[in-house]
Design a protein around this motif. Structure first.
Motif, short mmCIF file in Angstrom:
data_model
loop_
_atom_site.label_atom_id
_atom_site.label_comp_id
_atom_site.label_asym_id
_atom_site.label_seq_id
_atom_site.Cartn_x
_atom_site.Cartn_y
_atom_site.Cartn_z
N SER A 144 43.26 -25.70 33.20
CA SER A 144 44.83 -25.80 34.01
C SER A 144 44.44 -24.75 35.35
CB SER A 144 45.57 -24.82 33.06
OG SER A 144 45.07 -23.76 32.69
N GLN A 145 43.31 -23.84 35.67
CA GLN A 145 43.93 -22.71 36.71
C GLN A 145 43.60 -23.05 37.80
OE1 GLN A 145 40.57 -19.73 34.96
NE2 GLN A 145 41.90 -18.50 33.55
N ASN A 146 42.60 -24.25 37.97
CA ASN A 146 42.56 -24.90 38.89
C ASN A 146 43.54 -25.64 39.85
OD1 ASN A 146 41.12 -26.64 38.06
ND2 ASN A 146 39.22 -26.00 37.69
N ARG A 147 43.73 -26.21 38.59
CA ARG A 147 44.77 -27.85 38.90
C ARG A 147 44.07 -28.60 39.56
NH1 ARG A 147 50.21 -24.60 41.52
NH2 ARG A 147 50.10 -23.11 39.51
N VAL A 148 42.87 -28.79 39.07
CA VAL A 148 42.52 -29.94 39.65
C VAL A 148 41.93 -31.49 38.72
CG1 VAL A 148 40.30 -31.23 41.02
CG2 VAL A 148 40.92 -28.83 41.77
N TYR A 149 41.61 -30.21 37.64
CA TYR A 149 41.26 -31.41 35.98
C TYR A 149 41.78 -31.08 34.91
CZ TYR A 149 37.03 -31.98 38.95
OH TYR A 149 35.98 -32.63 39.72
N ARG A 150 42.43 -32.07 34.03
CA ARG A 150 43.36 -31.71 33.01
C ARG A 150 42.60 -32.06 31.50
NH1 ARG A 150 49.35 -34.44 31.98
NH2 ARG A 150 49.23 -33.86 30.02
N ILE A 151 42.60 -31.59 30.71
CA ILE A 151 42.05 -31.97 29.38
C ILE A 151 42.65 -32.38 28.37
CG2 ILE A 151 40.86 -31.12 27.51
CD1 ILE A 151 39.16 -29.48 29.31
N ASP A 152 43.32 -33.29 27.31
CA ASP A 152 44.41 -33.75 26.41
C ASP A 152 43.47 -34.09 25.38
OD1 ASP A 152 46.01 -34.44 28.27
OD2 ASP A 152 46.03 -36.33 28.86
N GLU A 153 44.05 -33.82 24.34
CA GLU A 153 43.49 -33.74 22.94
C GLU A 153 43.34 -34.84 22.02
OE1 GLU A 153 43.44 -31.46 18.70
OE2 GLU A 153 44.82 -31.43 19.89
N ILE A 154 42.30 -35.50 22.08
CA ILE A 154 42.50 -36.96 21.63
C ILE A 154 41.16 -36.48 19.42
CG2 ILE A 154 41.57 -37.40 23.43
CD1 ILE A 154 38.43 -37.54 22.72
N SER A 155 41.62 -37.60 19.59
CA SER A 155 41.26 -38.02 17.87
C SER A 155 39.61 -37.99 17.94
CB SER A 155 41.54 -38.73 17.69
OG SER A 155 41.21 -40.02 17.38
N ARG A 156 39.03 -37.98 16.61
CA ARG A 156 37.79 -37.80 16.58
C ARG A 156 37.40 -39.89 16.48
NH1 ARG A 156 34.27 -35.35 11.29
NH2 ARG A 156 31.78 -36.76 11.95
N GLU A 157 37.83 -40.07 16.06
CA GLU A 157 37.83 -41.75 16.44
C GLU A 157 37.99 -42.16 17.71
OE1 GLU A 157 40.42 -40.16 14.31
OE2 GLU A 157 39.47 -40.73 12.42
N VAL A 158 38.43 -41.60 18.40
CA VAL A 158 38.39 -41.85 19.57
C VAL A 158 36.47 -41.58 20.30
CG1 VAL A 158 39.17 -41.44 22.41
CG2 VAL A 158 40.46 -42.04 20.13
N TRP A 159 35.97 -40.77 19.58
CA TRP A 159 34.57 -40.10 20.06
C TRP A 159 33.82 -40.52 19.41
CZ3 TRP A 159 32.56 -36.95 22.77
CH2 TRP A 159 31.02 -36.34 22.43
N ASP A 160 34.10 -41.06 18.36
CA ASP A 160 33.26 -42.12 18.18
C ASP A 160 32.88 -43.29 18.08
OD1 ASP A 160 32.52 -39.81 16.09
OD2 ASP A 160 34.32 -40.42 14.57
N LEU A 161 33.46 -43.80 18.41
CA LEU A 161 33.70 -44.92 19.13
C LEU A 161 33.16 -45.48 20.29
CD1 LEU A 161 37.43 -46.81 18.25
CD2 LEU A 161 34.88 -47.60 17.14
N LYS A 162 33.19 -44.23 21.18
CA LYS A 162 32.60 -44.14 22.74
C LYS A 162 30.81 -43.69 22.29
CE LYS A 162 34.42 -44.34 25.25
NZ LYS A 162 34.53 -45.29 26.98
N LYS A 163 31.23 -44.99 23.19
CA LYS A 163 28.99 -45.43 23.26
C LYS A 163 28.41 -44.52 24.20
CE LYS A 163 25.61 -49.16 24.25
NZ LYS A 163 25.62 -50.70 24.95
N PRO A 164 27.33 -43.46 23.97
CA PRO A 164 27.14 -42.79 25.54
C PRO A 164 25.61 -43.24 25.72
CG PRO A 164 26.08 -41.99 22.70
CD PRO A 164 27.26 -43.57 22.87
#
Length: 233
Positions: free
Chosen positions: A132-152
């Motif tokens: 929030s300090q540089n106003r270029v990027y943003r972070i939204d909170e997500i659930s663990r399920e969203v993390w687990d489903l994403k294939k690296p």
């Protein structure tokens, strides 16, 4: 026996039978031992209690997950050349490792966002403050399920773009000759200008193998078509 000796003997016998006198002699030593034991017991109990509190606090907080993306130009994207290490350096107060970052791609494998895993809710809050300090990027909170489903992809997969539509697996193997790729390939067609583009995903054994293939084969030719390559994170 003299009178003085007899009197002294009587006082000694009386004192030895007097429970109050006995307590006066023993009491300081006993009380000292009891005080020492109580103090060490209290100290041990305090340490154990503080350790339990720390453990319970960590258990309560647990892991936290976020979605990191750019807010410039409509948002919901990342720069194509942004690396996991760039994100880690940007959020340098959050203790992230390469394993804590997954890149979220669209169906053309353009990066949309980075999924992040934080060691605690406090670290997620710290990351939110940093972005929030540089106003270029943003972070939204997500659930663990969203993390687990994403294939690296972990830097071991390379995307080939511009492969001729009539190219056979043997033609792609000849193009990749000299690299440590792992067949089979995953091939698909995506919309492009002026005509649809064929894309091929090629897996490698290690990150080093994938990077070496990119360095040696990018912008090479497959059946007279120039092929561009990109390492997927």
């Amino acid at each position: 026996m003299s009178r003085l000796a007899a009197a002294a003997l009587r006082r000694g016998v009386t004192a030895s039978r007097d429970p109050t006198s006995s307590l006066l002699v023993v009491s300081p030593q006993v009380s000292a031992r009891l005080f020492s034991a109580d103090a060490s017991g209290e100290a041990a109990a305090t340490v154990a209690e503080s350790q339990d509190d720390s453990f319970l606090k960590a258990s309560r907080e647990g892991l936290a997950y976020g979605r990191f993306y750019s807010v410039i130009g409509g948002g919901n994207r990342l720069e194509k050349n942004m690396l996991k290490t760039d994100i880690i350096h940007h959020l340098d107060r959050c203790g992230l490792s390469l394993d804590d970052v997954k890149i979220d791609y669209n169906n053309r494998y353009d990066p949309l966002a980075a999924l992040l895993r934080f060691s605690s809710k406090a670290m997620f809050t710290t990351a939110n403050r940093q972005t929030s300090q540089n106003r270029v990027y943003r972070i939204d909170e997500i659930s663990r399920e969203v993390w687990d489903l994403k294939k690296p992809f972990d830097g071991k997969t390379v995307l080939l773009q511009g492969v001729p539509r009539n190219a056979l697996p043997e033609d792609i193997e000849r193009f990749l000759c000299g690299t440590n790729f792992e067949p089979p390939f995953e091939s698909f067609i995506r919309a492009g200008v002026p005509e649809p583009i064929r894309m091929v995903l090629v897996k490698f054994r290690t990150k080093t193998d994938a990077m070496n293939a990119f360095i040696t084969k990018n912008r090479g030719f497959c059946l007279n078509n120039q092929v561009s390559m990109r390492v997927l994170q």
